[in-house]
Design an enzyme around this catalytic site. Structure first.
Site, PDB file in Angstrom:
ATOM      1  N   HIS A  50       4.610  -3.696  -7.102  1.00  0.00           N
ATOM      2  CA  HIS A  50       4.698  -2.594  -6.124  1.00  0.00           C
ATOM      3  C   HIS A  50       5.637  -1.501  -6.644  1.00  0.00           C
ATOM      4  CE1 HIS A  50       5.202  -0.947  -1.910  1.00  0.00           C
ATOM      5  NE2 HIS A  50       6.318  -0.516  -2.482  1.00  0.00           N
ATOM      6  N   GLU A  51       6.827  -1.925  -7.061  1.00  0.00           N
ATOM      7  CA  GLU A  51       7.818  -0.957  -7.553  1.00  0.00           C
ATOM      8  C   GLU A  51       7.365  -0.310  -8.856  1.00  0.00           C
ATOM      9  OE1 GLU A  51      10.224   0.047  -5.785  1.00  0.00           O
ATOM     10  OE2 GLU A  51      10.043  -1.466  -4.212  1.00  0.00           O
ATOM     11  N   HIS A  88       5.245   2.651  -8.131  1.00  0.00           N
ATOM     12  CA  HIS A  88       6.058   3.851  -7.921  1.00  0.00           C
ATOM     13  C   HIS A  88       6.547   4.415  -9.256  1.00  0.00           C
ATOM     14  CE1 HIS A  88       6.119   3.411  -3.638  1.00  0.00           C
ATOM     15  NE2 HIS A  88       6.840   2.308  -3.625  1.00  0.00           N
ATOM     16  N   ASP A  99       8.661   3.152   2.302  1.00  0.00           N
ATOM     17  CA  ASP A  99       7.721   4.149   1.785  1.00  0.00           C
ATOM     18  C   ASP A  99       7.186   5.044   2.894  1.00  0.00           C
ATOM     19  OD1 ASP A  99       8.014   3.086  -0.753  1.00  0.00           O
ATOM     20  OD2 ASP A  99       6.311   1.735  -0.554  1.00  0.00           O
TER      21      ASP A  99
END
Length: 361
Positions: free
Chosen positions: A59-60, A63, A168
């Site tokens: 997930h990170e 980003h 987010d």
């Protein structure tokens, strides 16, 4: 003791685990043993937590890699018991770029959930009777492992879409608002909504679940910090280091005794110092180092910090704000054509921001 354990790096992005993460593993083992759990249940739960945090890392990275495309550097991804945090050197002021960076993380979890949906016979599981479904869920099978991982990824998407910083959803809301209004106002509105949600979480937590109190505090402080940072950056826009730097600073030589530095602290207001020799900056002396060595017969050169950065007097103040406020370096020498002309630290930068905030009204 280092607070983070390094797991390596991906595409130049360091992956670190905060030491508190291991408390989560210890708590899982303790809880299973307390409930009389078997070795299989302990292994299943630990493996599941590690798989969840692998999804958090992905997930990170969503980003981070999107941010890299827009020239934003991600220094590290840190895993905490409550999730992961990607540390960017800056956040793009372009709402469209921020929007893409924000949605990249949850989209990774959406993709993982879709893949798991087709791997695990989810429809077959939900078509079972309650009794049969319960018997399936309590068994430590690989199918259950993947099913629970599917549920977690769906949960990560939903939780991260809460419109409150530092989730987010808060950044997504800010980016959408910033398409129509200025970034400072957009942040104020998004932060206010986030703090309202935090209060709701707090009230619900007091009545039903104490864990929500912790989440409420996390959201409230995150919203406050984001709003403060954006306001500060707006006030510093167009200003250079020369506007806020300290002048007439005291310097010491590596061969000076630490006693000289102690006497200077006692007789004046300076607490951090630049160490120079033949016109060159050799190191920095921080207040903590000086106090710790004040009772020793040592030279400045033996205790000074040689790992430091300098900034130019013409540098944009916005560029050094993260360096000082994230405490990467709390005292920074300022140079002009390689010559020391002053210094800047947290105290005088904060005072400059306060003065600019008064002049802005």
């Amino acid at each position: 003791m280092k607070s983070n354990l390094s797991l390596g790096s991906i595409s130049g992005i360091k992956i670190k685990v905060h030491w508190t993460f291991f408390f989560l593993i210890a708590w899982i083992v303790f809880d299973e043993l307390k409930r009389g759990g078997s070795a299989d249940s302990i292994f299943f739960n630990i493996a599941f937590v590690l798989a969840v945090f692998l999804c958090v890392v992905l997930h990170e990275l969503g980003h981070a890699l999107t941010a890299k495309h827009f020239g934003v550097k991600t220094e590290k991804i840190t895993l905490l018991p409550i999730g992961g945090v990607a540390s960017f050197d800056k956040i793009p002021e372009s709402p469209k770029q921020e929007l893409l960076i924000v949605i990249a993380g949850p989209l990774v979890n959406v993709v993982i959930a879709i893949l798991l949906y087709f791997v695990v016979p989810i429809e077959d599981i939900f078509s079972q009777s309650f009794t049969d479904a319960y018997e399936i869920f309590v068994s430590f099978t690989f199918q259950n492992f993947l099913f629970f991982l599917f549920i977690v990824n769906v949960g990560l998407v939903l939780f991260n879409m809460i419109p409150a910083f530092p989730m987010d959803g808060g950044r997504l809301l800010r980016a959408l608002l910033a398409l129509k209004i200025n970034r400072v106002k957009a942040t104020q509105i998004a932060a206010s909504i986030g703090q309202f949600i935090a209060v709701v979480f707090l009230l619900v937590g007091l009545l039903y679940n104490p864990f929500l109190i912790f989440i409420a505090l996390f959201i409230f402080l995150g919203a406050y910090g984001e709003n403060q940072m954006v306001q500060h950056m707006a006030l510093l826009k167009g200003h250079t280091v020369e506007d806020a730097m300290l002048l007439n600073i005291t310097t010491f030589n590596p061969k000076d005794s630490i006693d000289l530095v102690v006497n200077k602290i006692i007789s004046g207001t300076e607490i951090n110092f630049v160490v120079t020799e033949d016109g060159l900056i050799k190191g920095l002396l921080y207040h903590r180092q000086i106090i710790e060595n004040s009772n020793k017969n040592v030279l400045v050169g033996n205790v000074m910090d040689t790992n430091f950065k300098t900034v130019k007097n013409t540098d944009d103040l916005k560029s050094i704000y993260p360096l000082i406020y994230n405490k990467k370096q709390k005292f920074i020498p300022v140079v002009n054509q390689g010559k020391l002309v002053g210094a800047i630290d947290f105290v005088n930068l904060n005072e400059y921001i306060m003065l600019q905030s008064k002049l802005a009204y």
